[in-house]
Design an enzyme around this catalytic site. Sequence first.
Site: not given
Length: 161
Positions: A18, A42, A91, A129
């Site tokens: 990040h 969430k 990515r 993460s």
Amino acid sequence: MSKTVICPGSFDPVTCGHLDIIKRASGMFDKVVVAVLVNSSKTPTFTTEERIDLLQQATAGLRNVEIVSFEGLLAGYCKNSGIDTIVKGLRAVSDFEYEFQMAIANKKLNPELETIFLTADADSTFLSSSMVREIGSMGGDIRNFVPACVHERIAAKLRNR
Ligand code: ADP
């Protein structure tokens, strides 16, 4: 005219991947708004306040970076804040399909909204993460995966879960 872009994400917690995208965006644009998604359906590992705080510490040396949180649609948040450009990190091919869909959906919702992708740094293409959370919660060494200045805080929280 000065250009403001937005880097949205969960940042649960912030990783070196990040930070690499935020730093590169900060060198390319006048202002970078890093927007922490608050998803009420969430339960994140790090609270919104913690995620903001960790990002603030990690980006303390970047004067044109601001950390905010938002709830609901990113397209709506951008419209209300007068931001027309999203910057995201890509990515691998696995990111592409989802990001491609999101970019098109955002443009449908707000035709002025463009999405720009920066390729992830070669050293962070594997980094997420969720991987940090998994390794950290099992007591593994996450030193190379998260910014040095917040490593201890993140490691301590994950160890004690
Ligand atoms: P994660 O998938 O790690 O939970 P987020 O939802 O917080 O990530 O991601 C926010 C943004 O950061 C997304 O654009 C994502 O593609 C990008 N990003 C996440 N990890 C990396 C990385 N290792 N390298 C480059 N960009 C990344």
